[in-house]
Design an enzyme around this catalytic site. Structure first.
Site, PDB file in Angstrom:
ATOM      1  N   SER A 283      25.714  35.913 -62.037  1.00  0.00           N
ATOM      2  CA  SER A 283      26.445  34.677 -62.337  1.00  0.00           C
ATOM      3  C   SER A 283      25.585  33.485 -62.757  1.00  0.00           C
ATOM      4  CB  SER A 283      27.310  34.275 -61.142  1.00  0.00           C
ATOM      5  OG  SER A 283      28.501  35.025 -61.161  1.00  0.00           O
TER       6      SER A 283
ATOM      7  N   LYS B  20      27.096  23.609 -59.160  1.00  0.00           N
ATOM      8  CA  LYS B  20      28.279  24.478 -59.251  1.00  0.00           C
ATOM      9  C   LYS B  20      29.254  24.060 -58.157  1.00  0.00           C
ATOM     10  CE  LYS B  20      29.311  29.480 -59.595  1.00  0.00           C
ATOM     11  NZ  LYS B  20      28.690  30.817 -59.535  1.00  0.00           N
TER      12      LYS B  20
ATOM     13  N   SER C 186      29.548  33.499 -63.647  1.00  0.00           N
ATOM     14  CA  SER C 186      30.557  32.524 -63.253  1.00  0.00           C
ATOM     15  C   SER C 186      30.029  31.092 -63.187  1.00  0.00           C
ATOM     16  CB  SER C 186      31.113  32.911 -61.889  1.00  0.00           C
ATOM     17  OG  SER C 186      30.104  32.786 -60.903  1.00  0.00           O
TER      18      SER C 186
END
Lengths: 460, 469
Positions: B172, B73, B148
């Site tokens: 997330s 990420k 996310s």
């Protein structure tokens, strides 16, 4: 302008850099002064995105506990102490908040001045406003903040308090020695006015100047019927004055939250006990004991006790010499030369042995006051030098030989007939004048009592 | 082939790391339309793969992840690479250091293929709040992939990576894992170092793995877990140094009705079916109650807003982002900078977080939230004394169309209603696919006690095996 008449209330917030090898939350050196700008830094002390603080530096915390203990403050052992984030924007604050702990100790005291609390925090970087440059080398150096109650009544009291605090900190070896790390904010209010905060005072001496200026400024403003509004002022060191910064109409809001990255501190009772054992005899007790034990004047003892190394020297020599004359000499000629150089005894690098030898020369009349001074100055220039050897080398051995002195006295009298006439008219000044001439000729080595005796005899 | 089998095959030289890397890079090319990556390091990945193959050939020892392709990420710092957080303000920010998890992956010979797309600063549940454009759901590109950690889930679901890391503050990792049909796991708070993870809600943030199977997730978590002097909140227990699934038979599985109340009927039904299969496998079902779970969304958002507003203070226009216009007055220059550099959702969260931590309102909002958090945490602890794991749906709804829910933030926030509790309580929770509805995956979520990852993995593995995935 007596404090009593004005009803002045002064409180101080003193920030000192705690001694430690590394910074408070990372592994960078705490000794930032020797580095190029922005070289003594890492992702943590520059607040890089994603970085987190490491464990709070143990030595720094231990030194803070020493200070708290020496200030007779109660160290919190029964509760969790949170490190908080104090939010504000400033170029030298890399994350937009400063990490600062809740009070670690409260209700301390130095004499009659109450200490409200002591806590630990991180130093921000340095920002040069005029050049617009930021240096993060200092960012993360551990600080202790010592907050007093508004118990000080005059700038003089504030100065005396700070002198004692400075002495205590020196005894503890708990703060960084380099100059310039200390910052003080002073709160001052006069009866009939609001509280004014003077920020960014960078020395203990500056506090006195700033407070003196503020008392006069506020007093004259009140006398003219003016109002003192609550405000923050900046201390201008060059001018010795304070300048208004911003009006404090509403209190600043730092949006304190406990730092989620730092587990709260917990101080164990054993740790407090351990620290207490390390606290040496402090200046106040030292003064009382030394003055009693050696039968010297208390004010002399206080001057000696202002520095641990100095009073230690005294105690070492007092076994060998008469204490009061020794105290007089240390407080007088010795301290004068140190003060002149803006140094403490320990900075002078003079050894006990050399001082002992020098003072011994005075008591044995091998050196006059004048030559002892000259020798001391030379020794301060090069602490390796032994005073007796130095005296020989420089030809500064005291002349006790009456014949030798007599020759110089006669020579001097022959050159100063006018002075003899004056003396005979009863002018004592003439005697001093002639003695001065002789001392100059002998570079201070002539035994003064013999010079006096001979002069009087010859002019009788 | 399971992820762990692939790792073994490469270790033994039966398959090459190079072939694996080439296959993944091809998948990256093929799936560009899904917008899963912000940066791809194809050449470096190939080079590293060749180096690993050479070492295998020479009979040298290789690490746990040798030859596996890992996506990260883009809020995780890799030295010398951009760490954008999918935000304009960090568009050109090159990380000067490695996150601890990156150090560990490199030490175990994992091959980092790129930084993945996400909601800006991890703020979102859809992958649509990215300054680099929305990521898309591999099962239907019109739909959101969840957020996310959107790109990480998409990358694993489409074979662009074997493994991926995401961060999970209120769901997330688990949300996009569920929407994309992969395994996603949020470890116990403190199991994995957050050093190098760009802050969102610091008391809630955890880095965790994505994998196509439970075994892969355990392998990656074994790699990255452990105490770290650079994250004081880390604590390591022996069980967290090697993760493994045990037998489902005889395990007590807790069911809490609060987690089904707001859930889509079809999803609740599918989860019910999967739970029956766990029972058939020998698990014992126990009813538990966590009444405060109904307040998980406000507790989570208020805690996170407060911490997030603090974390975002450093993006003041002086240090990061576009060059500041120095001719403007300072306050104006800073607001311009933040106006342009930060997305709408970020600004909303900063403003609410600032508000609730102001002296005047802090007691009513922030302090009260902390109290509610303690209560919910205690309820979870009590419930988990009666069982080994608590099973719930992961998401209350199916993935929605890109663009929906954007105008109503509260509606978007509700998507976190089932996942946020685990972050509030600091306990581990993972998700695995247990069913499909109209070709879209449905994830089942498993919670376990603090530092008891293995119980969660056991149930997740049983889900994986019994639901025919």
């Amino acid at each position: 302008m007596e404090g009593k008449d004005l009803e002045v209330m002064i409180g101080l917030e003193i920030h000192v850099q705690l001694a430690s090898q590394s910074k408070i939350f990372c592994e960078c050196q705490a000794n930032y002064r020797e580095s190029e700008p922005n070289s003594n830094v890492c992702p943590i002390c520059t607040g890089q995105p994603g970085s987190k603080p490491m464990g709070l530096n143990k030595t720094a915390l231990e030194n803070l506990l020493k200070i708290a203990s020496a200030l007779n403050a109660k160290i919190k052992t029964s509760e969790k102490i949170y490190v908080q984030r104090k939010h504000y924007f400033y170029p030298d604050l890399p994350s937009g908040y400063q990490r600062t702990s809740k009070p670690i100790a409260t209700e301390g005291r130095i004499g009659k001045v109450r200490i409200r609390e002591v806590h630990i925090e991180e130093d921000p970087g340095r920002y040069e406003l005029k050049k617009g440059l930021v240096d993060y080398n200092r960012s993360g150096v551990p600080l202790a903040e010592i907050v007093t109650e508004p118990d000080l009544k005059t700038p003089e009291e504030a100065r005396a308090f700070l002198e004692e605090l400075e002495a205590i900190l020196g005894y503890l070896n708990a703060v960084r020695e380099e100059a310039g790390g200390t910052r003080i904010d002073a709160n001052i209010s006069l009866k009939g006015g609001n509280r004014v905060e003077v920020k960014n005072i960078n020395s203990f001496k500056g506090v006195y100047t700033a407070l003196k200026y503020e008392t006069v400024r506020q007093h004259s403003l009140l006398e003219k019927g003016g109002k003192i509004t609550q405000e923050t002022r900046h201390y201008d060191e060059a001018g010795g004055i304070t300048i208004g910064m911003r009006k404090k109409e509403t209190a600043e809001d730092y949006r304190y939250i406990p730092d989620p990255d730092i587990p709260p501190l917990e101080i164990k009772q054993e740790q407090v006990e351990k620290v207490k054992k390390q606290i040496p005899e402090l200046p106040r007790e030292k003064t009382a004991r030394v003055s009693k034990e050696y039968e010297i004047k208390e004010e002399d003892a206080w001057v000696l006790a202002s520095e641990k190394e100095l009073v230690d020297l005294f105690e070492n020599l007092a076994n060998e010499f008469d204490a009061q004359p020794l105290a007089n000499w240390m407080r007088g000629p010795l301290k004068k030369q140190l003060n002149y150089r803006n140094m403490q005894f320990k900075d002078s690098k003079l050894t006990t042995e050399h001082v002992e030898e020098l003072y011994g020369m005075i008591t044995k009349k091998e050196a006059t006051d004048k030559t002892a001074d000259t020798l001391l100055i030379k020794m301060l220039e090069n602490p390796q030098q032994k005073p007796r050897a130095l005296a020989n080398k420089l030809g500064l051995v005291r002349i006790d030989n009456e014949k030798a002195i007599e020759r110089i006295v006669e020579e001097t009298l022959a050159e100063n007939l006018k002075a003899i006439e004056d003396y005979k008219k009863g002018e004592q000044k003439a005697l001093h004048y002639l003695a001065g001439k002789i001392m100059a000729k002998t570079r201070g080595t002539a035994a003064p009592e013999i010079v006096q005796k001979l002069l009087k005899e010859k002019m009788a | 082939m399971k992820t762990t089998e692939l790792a073994q095959a490469i270790k033994k030289g039966e398959l090459t790391a190079q072939a694996n890397a080439e296959e993944k890079i091809k998948a990256v090319e093929k799936n560009k339309h899904l917008n899963a990556f912000i940066d791809v390091y194809a050449e470096e990945a190939l080079e590293k793969a060749k180096e690993i193959d050479a070492r295998v050939k020479k009979g040298e020892e290789t690490g746990m992840l040798a030859g596996l392709i890992v996506a990260l990420k883009s809020n995780i710092c890799i030295k010398g690479k951009r760490a954008t957080c999918a935000s304009k303000i960090l568009e050109n920010y090159v990380a000067p250091y490695n996150a601890t998890v990156v150090e560990k992956i490199i030490a175990e010979d994992g091959i980092i293929i790129g930084s993945t797309n996400m909601d800006e600063f991890a703020c979102g549940s859809a992958g649509t709040y990215s300054a680099f454009g929305p990521a898309r759901n591999p099962h239907n590109p019109e739909l959101v992939p969840g957020g996310s950690s959107s790109g990480s889930a998409v990358a694993v679901a489409t074979g662009m990576a074997d493994l991926a890391l995401g961060s999970d503050t209120g769901g997330s990792i688990r949300c996009p894992a569920s929407f994309c049909g992969v395994v996603g796991f949020k470890p116990t708070y403190g199991a994995v170092s957050r050093y190098g993870l760009i802050d969102m809600g610091m008391s809630l943030d955890q880095i965790g793995p994505f994998a196509r199977d439970v075994e892969g997730a355990m392998l990656l978590l074994t790699t990255i877990a452990g105490k770290d002097a650079r994250d004081q909140q880390t604590s390591a227990t022996p069980s967290q140094l090697a993760f493994e699934a045990k037998k489902i038979k005889g395990m007590k599985i807790g069911l809490a009705k609060e987690f089904f109340e707001g859930t889509d009927k079809q999803i609740a039904l599918k989860i019910g079916e999967a739970i029956q299969k766990l029972k058939e496998a020998g698990a014992e079902l126990v009813e538990v109650s966590i009444p405060s779970a109904r307040y998980a969304v406000p507790i989570y958002f208020l805690t996170m807003f407060a911490e997030f507003s603090s974390a975002m203070q450093k993006y003041d226009g002086l240090r990061y982002g576009l060059p500041t216009d120095v001719t403007m007055p300072l306050a104006k220059a800073v607001s311009e900078e933040r106006a342009q550099g930060l997305g709408r959702e970020i600004k909303r969260r900063i403003m609410v977080g600032t508000f609730i931590t102001m002296k005047e309102y802090s007691e009513a909002w922030y302090a009260k939230t902390l109290k509610a958090r303690t209560k919910l945490k205690k309820e979870f602890e009590t419930a988990l004394e009666k069982c080994d794991a608590i099973v719930t749906p992961t998401m209350p709804c199916l993935p929605w169309k890109i663009g929906e829910k954007m105008s109503n933030p509260v509606e978007m926030y509700m998507a976190d209603m089932l996942t946020a509790s685990a972050n509030i309580a600091g306990i581990p929770a993972g998700t695995a696919k247990c069913a499909e509805i109209n070709g879209l995956p449905v994830g089942m979520q498993v919670h376990a006690k603090k530092n008891d990852e293995n119980n969660a993995f056991t149930v997740l593995q049983a889900v994986q095996e019994r639901t025919g995935k």
